[in-house]
Design an enzyme around this catalytic site. Structure first.
Site, PDB file in Angstrom:
ATOM      1  N   ASP A   1       0.864  -1.193   0.000  1.00 55.36           N
ATOM      2  CA  ASP A   1       0.000   0.000   0.000  1.00 55.36           C
ATOM      3  C   ASP A   1       0.900   1.242   0.000  1.00 55.36           C
ATOM      4  OD1 ASP A   1      -2.237   1.589   0.120  1.00 55.36           O
ATOM      5  OD2 ASP A   1      -2.879   0.939   2.109  1.00 55.36           O
TER       6      ASP A   1
ATOM      7  N   GLU B   1       2.653   5.167  -3.970  1.00 57.73           N
ATOM      8  CA  GLU B   1       2.624   6.109  -5.095  1.00 57.73           C
ATOM      9  C   GLU B   1       3.942   6.856  -5.325  1.00 57.73           C
ATOM     10  OE1 GLU B   1      -1.025   4.692  -3.917  1.00 57.73           O
ATOM     11  OE2 GLU B   1       0.236   5.941  -2.662  1.00 57.73           O
TER      12      GLU B   1
ATOM     13  N   ASP C   1      -9.022   3.498  -1.932  1.00 59.21           N
ATOM     14  CA  ASP C   1      -9.904   3.778  -0.795  1.00 59.21           C
ATOM     15  C   ASP C   1     -11.251   4.315  -1.258  1.00 59.21           C
ATOM     16  OD1 ASP C   1      -7.738   2.996   0.665  1.00 59.21           O
ATOM     17  OD2 ASP C   1      -7.076   5.010   1.145  1.00 59.21           O
TER      18      ASP C   1
END
Length: 1154
Positions: free
Chosen positions: A746, A749, A823
């Site tokens: 997770d 980015e 999300d």
């Protein structure tokens, strides 16, 4: 993940993030909670002030809407063309050899007289001779063979067919009058399968520091590119030079008279063009007896037309039978609207550069002298939305900025080119360059130092005969790309490609999300399927525009911050052909381990081992199948990954063994931010070895803020760092891990709570000194790759399949694991958008994708949760997930009635696992996506191109999600080319008998049903035993569901391997049972595959116990296998024939129907 505020969650988050004394922390927590309590009931939305628009981004603002067109006017110098000999089916070599030629003087390069005959004299000699091209054209005209251009060492792939120089002739050029001349190096590469690659770079210097093209200041440091990291270049094959047909002057003249180009060309223009015909569009594989990917492309090749001035490139398909192009207009064109730009690097002492730098709106010193927006408050932490947490217990407030995205900003400008133009045109108007942000750029509190100045590249790519474009994930918008500019624009902002952690993303937007793939696929009844892959990992904006005036089609305008202009044109002509072409470029999807196709149960967070066991035991008690339980960040010791909270998870190995003994796996989260704690072994070793990303000066390890607080980030662009990271997953290093533990990546980015746009500063450096701006969009895929490689290596033999879920991605991520949409929210709107988003990911060849079932934020009611379970069961990756402030939502939390509904759809998912496995085998071999938009299977029905609220799994299951409350009927669009059977009732859908290409039919879809239909002519394998997990199903028998077409025939297959290792790839240990049916004659099974594997299977394994046939209009009199009679039952009301066969799928057999 992104936080809602609660006393519990805030306490969890703040711990381990600061050295402040515990009493003070408690006070901070309490004060923040009380001060924000009233805001907790407010539905929050994305804080747009944290994320840049095009107007707030200098390179996008500078080039959008053709604002910079006057500064760039490119011409190809015909005299500079050099042909390179490529031998038969040449693949990339391992070693580079010396480049020769390209040694004109500057005056020769500037001379653009394309009609002097020199170019055609070369072509004539090439055409009329059969000898060595190096002899034919002369040594200076042919480059030696070799994998890499020595002047461009980052390049990987085949050798170019030809190279040439491009010169910017514009008198308005930014740097007109400077010492350095604006010329570029063009290379065109022709692939065996018809793909054309066009790569444009600055003209780089030789090793001795002198340029082969100019005596001016050379570029002795090539721009960084990521070929080796992303491209599947070892599988590239060049189309042999000796088979390329270069059109002579007469052929080209005849061709030009037929073509529709903008502007129109005449025979007199022939010297301004070069055309080549090459490739074979029949080079697509056959996949089993079911999937023959192309049947009628043997006569198609590709015609590529290069216009010298103004420079442009156009592609057609060419029919060898008709000896002509298929269409008058090209299927795709580059720079036909002259929007190409390439901002070449300049030295900062250049006079005009200095002028631009002096006109920057704000210097770094001015920035530091601004009033502190935090009011002098001490910052003790950050939220994922980038807002500060203060020591006095308050938090930074959202800044609401009102913007008209179409308004021009107040920018500094510099007049360019007026003096030089005035010598020729006294009425010339000065061209103004927007200089704000050229040399340093401010956004919020952050200043990008931009030490190399403006380096943007871009251009227009036009699809002249298409009105339907797809791709460019990830955006929370429709699968079909909509216009962003022009008279018919739907959006005001271009599609942005820049991987970001967007807190509470909004829907129907073009703003960036977690990942990106710069691929567009066009689908048209005229030009069929064609694609473009813009290979550039820097921040990119893409405008979509409807062509105006007399032109038809769509224009895309690509604007990237840096990198080189590297474009792949994929000629199709069908979806299957295109995805095989794209798979050769970026790689194919590996076979996932079977367990990963089952149901995954996740939550932020299962509190402790007792909580894990309680959830597991409830699944067992309810006979509810699941495969994996997940643990989020709270399972660690203070957000230190590869560790366990010993109080909550004291026995992780025993916990995993308990689950594994029942056929289940576990997944733990491992994020890329590393807690800066000298007592943490990962950080200590990474620091000692120098593995972290550096600050903008390249001196200190970068320090950013994420879940653990102060964090550093590993440089995954470095192969040594990736190897080191992969090694951390070995069992002796990751204490408490086992072979049944898999990984979730997770925040990759990368997410940095106190960074610009909640990410890293662009001027940070990797270990080789390359700025973060060059590889930002690669961080997620490289982290994903290193993690996946770690799981593959940990068993020592490199043969166990990995499973790694990632939030961030780039082109090629399909090689490393699954992706999810991040999300989302527990709302009907987010359920509805999940299908278009996942279809868009599949357009980009990312097959293994899913959305959090139930929505991450908020609390779904029973109806929404049930409908989401139904949809998730028919999507590739099937995981329920929830925020820790959401109520518990395991399937039994809504009452027995709803549990039964959800269990039924879970059972349907598990029954279909053999078919899902088939679909992934097709992706593995051919590149075809698993979850397909309607146009992928029905490219001739234009009315279905835009449809993104229904889709196909593979080629044979049509799914219509129910995404609104209270629904009892749904409208389904059925292609009339095939019959369709309801998978629940096995009855034929009565489509309309008109001559239309599809039927719009209302079908039942009450709360107990998701509409799913089997395509006639197909065979769907299922396993019907109810088991607790997929591992327990491996030896269960198959039931074949056969839907007959109008001719009473069907085809299909069952793919088989060990479901857990790479033996299917490394040793080809797999098999297929190919099923073929003619209801009037036979049902046959032909087995193809590895004899060693087939022989080694248990005799009780891989049996077909039953065959269920739909659409049987009359009962057979008897069915025999040799001398044995097969028992069957026939229902003349339902037209269903059921055979009890008990036959092996490992051996061939032939049933005769009498």
């Amino acid at each position: 993940m992104a936080p809602f505020v609660s006393m519990k969650s805030l306490a969890i988050r703040v711990r381990h993030t600061t050295n402040t004394a515990v009493p003070i922390l408690c006070l901070v927590v309490l004060t923040i909670f009380l001060s924000l309590a009233q805001s907790l009931t407010v539905v929050m939305a994305v804080d747009r002030s944290k994320f840049r628009t095009c107007q707030q981004t200098s390179f996008c603002r500078r080039h959008r809407e053709a604002r910079s067109t006057a500064a760039f006017d490119y011409a190809l110098v015909p005299e500079s063309i050099r042909f390179i000999h490529v031998s038969e089916s040449q693949a990339p070599d391992e070693e580079a050899e010396e480049d020769v030629g390209r040694n004109e003087t500057r005056d020769e390069r500037v001379s653009l007289n394309a009609k002097n005959g020199g170019y055609y004299e070369k072509i004539k000699r090439l055409l009329l001779s059969k000898g060595d091209p190096q002899v034919l054209l002369g040594k200076d005209n042919v480059r030696a063979e070799g994998q890499n251009d020595p002047l461009d060492p980052s390049y990987r792939g085949i050798r170019p067919f030809f190279t040439a120089n491009l010169v910017n002739q514009s008198p308005y050029s930014y740097w007109n009058g400077s010492e350095q001349y604006e010329d570029l190096a063009l290379s065109i590469y022709l692939h065996e399968d018809g793909v054309a690659r066009m790569r444009i770079t600055e003209n780089y210097a030789d090793a001795d520091g002198t340029s082969p093209l100019t005596t001016d200041k050379p570029y002795n440091t090539p721009r960084w590119t990521s070929d080796e990291l992303i491209l599947n270049y070892k599988q590239f094959k060049a189309f042999p030079t000796e088979h390329v047909h270069v059109l002579d002057k007469d052929e080209l003249g005849n061709l030009l008279q037929k073509l529709r180009l903008n502007p129109l060309v005449t025979l007199a223009d022939v010297d301004n063009y070069m055309a080549v015909r090459y490739g074979s569009l029949s080079l697509v594989s056959s996949f089993s007896s079911k999937y023959t990917l192309e049947e009628d492309n043997d006569d198609l090749s590709v015609l590529l037309l290069v216009q010298f001035y103004p420079f442009s490139v156009h592609m057609w398909r060419y029919s060898m039978d008709a000896k002509d192009v298929q269409t008058e207009s090209p299927i795709v064109s580059f720079n036909s609207h002259q929007l190409m730009h390439f901002e070449i690097r300049k030295t900062k002492d250049d006079s005009k550069v200095e002028m631009a730098r002096q006109m920057e709106s704000q210097s770094e010193s001015e920035l530091s002298s601004q009033e502190d927006k935090h009011g002098g408050k001490e910052i003790v932490g950050y939220w994922e939305d980038g807002l500060a947490i203060y020591a006095d217990g308050t938090r930074e407030e959202h800044t609401h900025v009102s913007q008209d995205k179409n308004d021009a900003s107040d920018t500094s400008k510099i007049n360019i080119g007026a003096s030089s133009l005035a010598q020729n045109d006294m009425n010339a108007v000065e061209f103004q360059v927007d200089t704000e942000g050229m040399w340093e750029e401010k956004f919020g509190d952050h200043l990008d130092s931009k030490p190399f100045g403006p380096m943007s590249v871009g251009g227009d790519i036009v699809f002249p005969q298409s009105n339907h474009l797809f791709g460019l994930p990830e955006h929370a918008s429709s699968t079909q790309l909509r216009p962003t500019t022009g008279n018919g624009s739907y959006y005001k902002e271009p599609y942005r490609l820049y991987n970001l952690d967007v807190f509470e993303y909004e829907l129907d937007e073009t703003m960036s999300l977690y990942g990106e793939v710069p691929l567009i696929v066009s689908q048209s009844k005229i030009s069929d399927t064609v694609g473009v892959f813009w290979f550039n990992p820097t921040e990119t904006f893409v405008d979509v525009k409807e062509l105006e005036n007399s032109e038809e089609g769509l224009q895309t305008h690509w604007m990237s911050e840096s990198g080189v202009l590297d474009l792949f044109l994929l000629p199709g002509p069908s979806p299957r052909a295109l995805y095989e072409q794209y798979g050769r470029l970026t790689g194919y999807t590996p076979m996932p381990p079977m367990f990963s196709l089952g149901y995954h149960q996740c939550r932020w967070n299962y509190r402790d081992e007792a909580d894990v066991f309680q959830v597991h035991e409830k699944f067992e008690e309810l006979d509810y199948p699941y495969d994996v339980l997940w643990l989020d960040i709270e399972h660690t010791d203070g957000k230190r990954y590869f560790t366990w909270d010993k109080n909550q998870f004291p026995s992780p190995l025993e916990m995993q063994k308990t689950l594994s003994d029942h056929g289940h796996k576990m997944v733990t989260i491992v994020d890329p931010h590393i807690k800066r704690d000298d007592n943490y072994y990962i950080h200590k070793e990474a620091t000692a070895k120098g593995l972290y990303i550096k600050d903008k000066n390249g001196d200190k390890d970068y320090d950013g803020w994420c879940w653990p607080g102060s964090s550093s980030y590993l440089d995954f662009t470095d192969p040594g760092v990736r190897d080191w990271w992969a090694n951390q997953f070995s069992y002796d290093k990751y204490s408490g891990s086992s072979s049944s533990l898999f990984i979730w990546n997770d925040m990759n980015e990368p997410s940095v709570f106190n960074g610009p746009e909640v990410s890293m500063q662009k001027d940070l450096r990797n270990l080789n000194g390359v700025e973060h701006r060059e590889w930002h969009n690669l961080y997620g895929i490289l982290f994903h790759r290193a993690t996946s490689e770690g799981l593959i290596q940990r068993d020592g033999d490199g043969n166990s399949r990995s499973f790694v879920l990632s939030r961030s991605f780039f082109a090629g991520s399909q090689r490393y694991g699954a992706i999810w949409t991040g999300d989302n929210e527990a709302s009907w709107d987010h359920l509805k958008i999940s299908t278009p988003m996942l279809l868009s990911l599949n357009v980009a060849a990312l097959s293994f994708v899913g959305a959090d079932v139930g929505g991450f934020f908020g609390n779904p009611d029973a109806e929404l949760m049930t409908r989401w379970m139904q949809v998730g069961a028919y999507q590739p990756f099937f995981r329920g997930h929830a925020h820790h402030d959401a109520k518990r939502r395991e399937p039994w939390m809504f009452g027995e009635e709803w549990t039964t509904k959800m269990r039924n759809v879970a059972m349907a998912r598990y029954a279909l696992l053999p078919y899902w496995y088939n679909v992934f085998r097709e992706s593995n071999v051919s590149g075809m996506p698993a979850m397909r938009a309607m146009w992928m299977e029905f490219p001739d029905i234009e009315e279905l191109y835009h449809v993104d609220d229904q889709y196909l799994i593979g080629s044979d299951l049509l799914v219509k999600p129910v995404t609104e409350p209270g629904v009892t009927e749904s409208l389904v669009l059925f292609p009339n080319s095939d019959d369709w059977y309801d998978v629940d009732t096995m009855t034929l859908i009565e489509t309309t008998t008109n001559e239309g290409e599809f039927s719009a039919i209302k079908v039942d879809s009450d709360i107990n049903k998701i509409p799913v239909y089997q395509r006639a002519g197909s065979v769907i394998p299922r396993k019907l035993r109810l088991r607790r997990s997929s591992e327990m199903m491996i030896h269960d028998p198959y039931t074949l569901y056969i839907a007959l077409n109008k001719a009473g025939k069907a085809k299909g297959f069952v793919y088989m391997d060990d479901e857990k290792t790479y033996d299917y790839e490394h040793k080809e240990l797999s098999a297929e049972a190919n099923i073929e049916v003619d209801i009037k004659r036979y049902i046959t099974c032909t087995v193809t595959g590895n004899d060693e594997w087939l022989t080694a299977q248990p005799t009780s394994s891989r049996h077909i116990e039953r065959i269920v046939m739909m659409g049987v209009k009359e009962s057979p009199k008897s069915i025999v296998l040799g001398s044995k009679t097969i028992e069957f039952q026939y229902d003349k009301e339902t037209l269903i024939l059921v055979l009890k066969v008990n036959l092996s799928a490992l051996h061939g057999w032939d049933l005769s129907l009498l």
